[in-house]
Design an enzyme around this catalytic site. Structure first.
Site, short mmCIF file in Angstrom:
data_model
loop_
_atom_site.label_atom_id
_atom_site.label_comp_id
_atom_site.label_asym_id
_atom_site.label_seq_id
_atom_site.Cartn_x
_atom_site.Cartn_y
_atom_site.Cartn_z
N ASP A 146 36.55 25.59 43.87
CA ASP A 146 36.51 27.04 43.87
C ASP A 146 37.72 27.67 43.17
OD1 ASP A 146 37.90 25.88 45.95
OD2 ASP A 146 37.03 27.12 47.52
N ASP A 198 41.46 22.15 46.70
CA ASP A 198 40.66 23.35 46.93
C ASP A 198 41.53 24.58 46.68
OD1 ASP A 198 37.89 24.00 48.64
OD2 ASP A 198 39.42 25.56 48.85
N HIS A 206 39.13 23.28 56.74
CA HIS A 206 39.66 24.37 57.56
C HIS A 206 39.46 24.13 59.06
CE1 HIS A 206 40.57 26.69 54.06
NE2 HIS A 206 39.31 26.87 53.72
N HIS A 255 41.72 27.08 48.45
CA HIS A 255 42.25 27.49 49.76
C HIS A 255 42.99 26.33 50.40
CE1 HIS A 255 38.48 29.84 49.08
NE2 HIS A 255 39.29 30.84 49.38
#
Length: 309
Positions: free
Chosen positions: A244, A163, A126, A165
């Site tokens: 995740d 991931d 990120h 995200h």
């Protein structure tokens, strides 16, 4: 040379509060599971070095590097965004995490390691060129990718990000770099609320609906990722390995299980064997429910090592 396992005790010293999901226990949970499964017997351990400013500047602006360094507190903590903070050890841990990706690249490309797994934190995908956020300070895989391209002279590098995200930071840094193909699968309509509209022709982003499970993920990989990777013919593959999306992890809601991560890793390994002499650098990103994180990471590493037959 054996495949490389890269970590460092400094990665345990960065904390963002007792209740924060991105905790030091993540590193230990993975390490313990790899030890229990006997996988560390097939790997050579290395301490992650500190990334240099020159290495970080391949992916980040010098303003960002100096801002993060200046924010580092002498004591207490400093808030970077609503979910991300720094303690006195954070900056050094972040330098180790990025340095792990650089070392992994060197070991895989010049020392014959073939495979490297970086069990490090803070995560990185990120972190944008000019901004930290989402638990991330420096973009570890982007630093490693630029090291492979600019220092080792590779012409084509693929980034696989699974991931839950979307790796908005990796996309921000790499979307204009035609030497990179980024393939990202993520859950739609959750943080960072981007990725649906790729920012460059070298971005292959697939948003999956919540509670979709493994079959849509496998279909997207088979129908979209694999043909693109075959056309691209990468010379090295980096993996942003976030776990995740597991059904037990409440940071996302994709409903994946260990078998899905093992299947996906087999596809990555097959592409690597066809096009880049099996060379893969995998860096830990997300995964916050410790048991499912450890099991999923072990399933991933077991396939990377070729021990799942």
């Amino acid at each position: 040379m054996l495949p490389a396992y890269i970590s460092h005790p400094d990665c345990l010293k960065h904390t963002m509060g007792e209740q924060h999901p991105e905790s030091p226990a993540r590193i230990g949970a993975i390490n313990d599971m790899l030890l229990i499964k006997g996988l560390l017997d097939f790997m050579q351990p290395f301490d992650a070095p500190l990334a240099t400013e020159r290495q970080l500047a391949q992916a980040h602006s010098k303003l960002h590097l100096h801002t993060i360094a200046a924010l580092s507190p002498v004591d207490g903590s400093v808030q970077v965004d609503p979910d991300t903070s720094m303690n006195p050890h954070t900056h050094r841990a972040a330098l180790r995490a990025a340095g792990a990706a650089v070392l992994a690249t060197d070991l895989v490309l010049t020392k014959g390691a073939g495979i490297a797994f970086c069990n490090v934190r803070p995560p990185g995908h990120h972190a944008e060129r000019d901004a930290a956020g989402g638990f991330c300070f420096f973009n570890n895989v982007a630093v490693g990718i630029r090291h492979a391209l600019n220092v080792h002279g590779l012409e084509r590098v693929a980034l696989i990000d699974f991931d839950v995200h979307h790796g908005n930071g990796s996309e921000d840094i790499l979307h204009h770099d035609e030497r990179v193909l980024m393939c990202s699968i993520f859950e739609d309509k959750i943080y960072p609320f981007s990725g649906n509209r790729p920012r460059g022709p070298n971005m292959l982003n697939v948003a999956l609906p919540a509670r979709s499970g493994g079959e849509p993920m496998r279909a997207a990989v088979g129908e979209q990722w694999l043909p693109a990777l075959e056309r691209f013919r990468p010379q090295l593959i980096f993996v942003s390995a976030g776990f995740d999306g597991h059904r037990d992890d409440d940071m996302g809601n994709l409903g994946l299980v260990e078998a899905d991560y093992a299947w996906l890793t087999r596809q990555i390994v097959a592409v690597a064997q066809r096009h880049c002499q099996g060379r893969i650098v995998s860096c830990l990103e997300g995964g916050y429910e410790l048991s499912s994180l450890a099991r999923s990471a072990a399933a991933h590493v077991k396939v990377l090592l070729g021990l799942d037959d």
